[in-house]
Design a protein around this motif. Structure first.
Motif, PDB file in Angstrom:
ATOM      1  N   ASP A 175      14.236   7.385  13.428  1.00  0.00           N
ATOM      2  CA  ASP A 175      14.351   6.109  13.330  1.00  0.00           C
ATOM      3  C   ASP A 175      12.903   5.090  12.599  1.00  0.00           C
ATOM      4  N   TYR A 176      13.040   5.013  11.342  1.00  0.00           N
ATOM      5  CA  TYR A 176      12.167   4.649  11.293  1.00  0.00           C
ATOM      6  C   TYR A 176      12.335   3.842   9.710  1.00  0.00           C
ATOM      7  N   LYS A 177      11.548   2.408   9.110  1.00  0.00           N
ATOM      8  CA  LYS A 177      11.429   1.720   8.770  1.00  0.00           C
ATOM      9  C   LYS A 177      10.332   1.651   7.357  1.00  0.00           C
ATOM     10  N   LYS A 178      10.606   1.556   6.244  1.00  0.00           N
ATOM     11  CA  LYS A 178       9.637   1.337   5.563  1.00  0.00           C
ATOM     12  C   LYS A 178       9.607   0.176   5.293  1.00  0.00           C
ATOM     13  N   ILE A 179       7.531  -0.152   5.473  1.00  0.00           N
ATOM     14  CA  ILE A 179       7.220  -1.222   5.515  1.00  0.00           C
ATOM     15  C   ILE A 179       6.432  -1.744   4.374  1.00  0.00           C
ATOM     16  N   GLY A 180       6.384  -0.366   3.758  1.00  0.00           N
ATOM     17  CA  GLY A 180       5.534  -0.714   2.373  1.00  0.00           C
ATOM     18  C   GLY A 180       5.563   0.349   1.388  1.00  0.00           C
ATOM     19  N   ALA A 181       5.650   0.065  -0.535  1.00  0.00           N
ATOM     20  CA  ALA A 181       5.652   0.757  -1.006  1.00  0.00           C
ATOM     21  C   ALA A 181       5.139   0.494  -2.678  1.00  0.00           C
ATOM     22  N   LYS A 229      -1.187  -9.770   0.844  1.00  0.00           N
ATOM     23  CA  LYS A 229      -0.199 -10.167   2.576  1.00  0.00           C
ATOM     24  C   LYS A 229       0.266  -8.664   2.833  1.00  0.00           C
ATOM     25  N   ASN A 230       1.076  -8.396   1.868  1.00  0.00           N
ATOM     26  CA  ASN A 230       1.839  -7.523   2.006  1.00  0.00           C
ATOM     27  C   ASN A 230       1.595  -5.846   2.786  1.00  0.00           C
ATOM     28  N   PHE A 231       2.194  -4.924   2.378  1.00  0.00           N
ATOM     29  CA  PHE A 231       1.765  -3.910   2.243  1.00  0.00           C
ATOM     30  C   PHE A 231       2.001  -2.801   1.005  1.00  0.00           C
ATOM     31  N   ASN A 232       2.264  -3.340  -0.056  1.00  0.00           N
ATOM     32  CA  ASN A 232       2.658  -3.086  -0.960  1.00  0.00           C
ATOM     33  C   ASN A 232       1.842  -2.256  -1.753  1.00  0.00           C
ATOM     34  N   PHE A 233       1.498  -1.745  -2.772  1.00  0.00           N
ATOM     35  CA  PHE A 233       0.185  -0.690  -3.492  1.00  0.00           C
ATOM     36  C   PHE A 233       0.740  -1.017  -4.929  1.00  0.00           C
ATOM     37  N   SER A 234      -0.498  -0.302  -6.038  1.00  0.00           N
ATOM     38  CA  SER A 234      -0.180  -0.620  -7.468  1.00  0.00           C
ATOM     39  C   SER A 234      -1.075  -0.042  -8.002  1.00  0.00           C
ATOM     40  N   PHE A 235      -0.718   0.856  -8.675  1.00  0.00           N
ATOM     41  CA  PHE A 235      -2.205   1.416  -8.918  1.00  0.00           C
ATOM     42  C   PHE A 235      -1.896   1.650 -10.791  1.00  0.00           C
ATOM     43  N   SER A 236      -0.957   1.400 -11.382  1.00  0.00           N
ATOM     44  CA  SER A 236      -1.142   1.573 -12.912  1.00  0.00           C
ATOM     45  C   SER A 236      -2.568   1.176 -13.651  1.00  0.00           C
ATOM     46  N   ALA A 275      -1.662  -2.625   8.600  1.00  0.00           N
ATOM     47  CA  ALA A 275      -0.532  -2.587   9.122  1.00  0.00           C
ATOM     48  C   ALA A 275      -0.518  -1.938  10.722  1.00  0.00           C
ATOM     49  N   ALA A 276      -1.600  -0.912  10.964  1.00  0.00           N
ATOM     50  CA  ALA A 276      -1.777  -0.150  12.056  1.00  0.00           C
ATOM     51  C   ALA A 276      -2.170  -1.841  13.588  1.00  0.00           C
ATOM     52  N   LYS A 277      -2.935  -1.899  12.919  1.00  0.00           N
ATOM     53  CA  LYS A 277      -3.501  -3.609  13.694  1.00  0.00           C
ATOM     54  C   LYS A 277      -2.037  -4.476  13.975  1.00  0.00           C
ATOM     55  N   LYS A 278      -1.183  -4.753  12.792  1.00  0.00           N
ATOM     56  CA  LYS A 278       0.014  -5.357  12.864  1.00  0.00           C
ATOM     57  C   LYS A 278       0.718  -4.755  13.747  1.00  0.00           C
TER      58      LYS A 278
END
Ligand code: KG4
Ligand code: ZN
Length: 358
Positions: A175-181, A229-236, A275-278
């Motif tokens: 039971d989980y939810k993706k919060i960032g990608a 502010k979100n939990f998304n990432f960008s590496f390009s 995210a862990a704090k939030k």
């Protein structure tokens, strides 16, 4: 209950046998991985057609070896769990068709597994000691609860692999939810591409981290989206920054490797801690191939401490970070006992889903 796991989503042909004891424990009876890395190193990356052909050649041998190591017969298997996506479609098809054939012949259920979900839960598979997995495997006892577990959930999982970078909030087993990608390249992909720019062999992650050990993180490469502010990432963008840096500077390659690695690690840790704090999580876990990175493991541990989070930190055994079938069998077992398949499907309806989202 004996469950056979099969994994063929990319460049490892893997099979594993797990025994569920019914008391919320499973034991790993065997884990066999046939890696195609040497072949793909020649072309600097995975050629999908080549990968699929190699899975065809290896799959039966790998399954036979997994049964042999587990000291069981094929007919003893009660269910087969197989990666159905995401991954390379022709590679996935080899595992799925093998699983379907076994399911038909043995009249047992086939459980389609999301590869990323398996990476998410791989860090909950703990070996009982720090012995080499080959020795500890048979004694392995993974304790888990099928109901809500107040000690470990909510948990936050950072899954970092060659194709994905995801932050997942776990409320309970399955039971989980993706919060960032990631919005572009995955962390592993960044390691691989930057390694290529540095002339390192495929797969780039382990090679780059080895070179980084000899250097210092003295170059201030960008930390993409670290303050968003979100939990998304960008590496390009980081990859492009390294490209231009190498074009314009004569620096030690080891310093470039150390600096690029540091940028990736800083972003991953910063977002995870926020995210862990939030979400006030009780557990922080790592999963996926990049979780094998020793610096990431050590720095995450330190960051949890310096931020005074009293979350437990779970990291998979090295053998469970990169692709394996233990994690597939484990999630298959969780699904079997919860009677919760991702989508209830008949055998013939189970198809490869190359872009199966978490
Ligand atoms: O999970 P995985 O085996 O396959 C996918 O599902 O993608 O992850 C493979 C990725 C590759 O990008 C590889 O370079 C990276 O994991 N990787 C590492 C390390 N070991 C593997 N990245 C950084 N440091 C490592 N030690
Ligand atoms: Zn993977």
């Amino acid at each position: 209950m004996l469950i056979l796991g099969i994994e063929t989503s990319c460049d490892e042909t893997a099979a594993a046998v797990l025994r569920g004891t019914g008391k919320n424990r499973v034991g790993i009876l065997s884990s066999v991985i046939s890696s195609q890395i040497k072949t793909h190193a020649k072309t600097g990356g995975v050629v999908p057609e080549v990968a699929a052909r190699m899975h065809v050649e290896k799959i039966i041998f790998v399954i036979k070896q997994a049964l042999k190591d587990a000291k069981i017969k094929l007919a003893d298997i009660n269910a087969v769990a197989v990666t159905a996506g995401p991954g390379l479609v022709t590679s996935l098809m080899v595992g799925i068709d093998t699983a379907k054939a076994l399911s038909l012949a043995l009249n047992i259920p086939v459980i389609p597994i999301n590869h990323m979900e398996a990476h998410v839960f791989s860090s909950f598979i703990t070996y009982p000691s720090s012995e080499a997995p080959a020795k500890s495997r048979k004694k392995s006892n993974i304790k888990f609860s099928t109901g809500s577990n107040n000690n470990i959930f909510p948990a936050l999982s950072l899954v970092v692999s060659g194709g994905h970078t995801e932050l997942v909030l776990i409320n309970d087993w399955l039971d989980y939810k993706k919060i960032g990608a990631t919005v572009d390249d995955a962390a592993g992909e960044a390691f691989d591409k930057i390694a290529k720019l540095l002339g390192l062999p495929y797969p780039g992650g382990p090679a780059l981290s080895l070179l980084a050990k000899k250097g210092k993180p003295v170059i201030d490469f960008p930390r993409p989206m670290i303050n968003s502010k979100n939990f998304n990432f960008s590496f390009s963008g980081l990859k492009t920054a390294v490209l231009y840096y190498l074009r314009d500077h004569q620096t030690k390659k080891s310093d470039v490797a150390a600096s690029a690695q540091q940028s990736i690690i800083d972003v991953l840790i910063s977002k995870t801690i926020r995210a862990a704090k939030k979400y006030k999580v009780k557990t922080i876990s790592l999963g996926g191939g990049v979780a094998a990175n020793k610096k990431l493991r050590a720095e995450m541990k330190r960051a949890i401490k310096t931020n005074s989070l009293d979350s437990k930190f779970l990291i998979p055994d090295f053998t469970l970070c990169t692709d394996n079938a233990v994690m597939i069998a484990f999630v298959g077992y969780l699904r079997a006992i919860k009677k919760a398949r991702p989508r209830k499907k008949t055998r013939t309806q189970i198809l490869a889903d190359a872009n199966w989202e978490l």
